[in-house]
Motif scaffolding. Structure first.
Motif, short mmCIF file in Angstrom:
data_model
loop_
_atom_site.label_atom_id
_atom_site.label_comp_id
_atom_site.label_asym_id
_atom_site.label_seq_id
_atom_site.Cartn_x
_atom_site.Cartn_y
_atom_site.Cartn_z
N SER A 129 0.76 -1.24 -0.04
CA SER A 129 -0.17 -0.01 -0.12
C SER A 129 0.85 1.10 -0.04
CB SER A 129 -0.77 -0.15 1.41
OG SER A 129 -1.90 -1.03 1.23
N PRO A 167 -3.10 2.10 3.79
CA PRO A 167 -3.79 1.37 3.26
C PRO A 167 -5.38 1.68 2.91
CG PRO A 167 -3.53 0.83 5.65
CD PRO A 167 -2.75 1.95 5.24
N ARG A 185 -8.47 2.56 8.72
CA ARG A 185 -7.28 2.85 7.88
C ARG A 185 -6.41 4.00 8.57
NH1 ARG A 185 -7.14 7.86 6.85
NH2 ARG A 185 -8.60 9.08 5.81
#
Length: 164
Positions: free
Chosen positions: A25, A55, A100
């Motif tokens: 990511s 991410p 996240r």
């Protein structure tokens, strides 16, 4: 005092500067412990999160996750709200919680994070990119996530992207 024997072979020692490193990511993840090394107890990762990286929003079905920010700042998504974690902050994310993290600053952030029980780090090990000298990791978009969706599903992650 005696303790019941188990299947562990002793202490796990991972010297500084060692561990399997993968690009995931857009981040640089170095695995310090994995499911295989801890009999499933703990996945522990040292991460460098470059500016703009992190991410896609997701949740873990079977694991809790925790972060300790060593240097820098990360914006965390907690359900639908965001907040900024700074150097020295600890963040605990219970399983099933949409989250996240993203580096919204101009400098890399260094953080440690862990999973209990271990398992999600298998995505990094199996689906992450090998570092390429002279290059920088690239943030993942949904097309890249789709390439590793079998691993995402096997490791119990649920992808829950944000809408613009």
């Amino acid at each position: 005092m005696s303790f019941a024997p188990d299947n562990r072979q002793g202490l796990l020692h991972v010297p500084a500067g060692t561990g399997l490193t993968k690009w995931v990511s857009g981040d640089i993840y170095t695995m310090k412990s994995t499911k295989a090394e801890t009999c499933g107890s703990l996945g522990f990762v040292e991460a460098i999160v470059p500016p703009g990286s992190g991410p896609i929003a997701h949740a873990h079905t079977d694991e809790d996750e925790a972060f300790y920010i060593l240097d820098g700042e990360l914006e965390f998504l907690d359900g639908d709200r965001t907040f900024v974690g700074r150097q020295g902050d600890f963040v605990f994310i219970p399983r099933h919680r949409r989250h996240r993290f993203k580096n919204i600053t101009e400098v890399p952030t260094k953080t440690l994070f862990l999973f209990t029980p271990a398992g999600p780090e298998d995505l990094f090990i199996e689906g992450g990119d090998d570092p390429r000298p002279g290059e920088q990791p690239v943030p993942w978009d949904m097309a890249r996530v789709e390439q590793v969706m079998d691993i995402v599903q096997r490791t119990g992650l649920v992808v829950l992207p944000e809408t613009p």
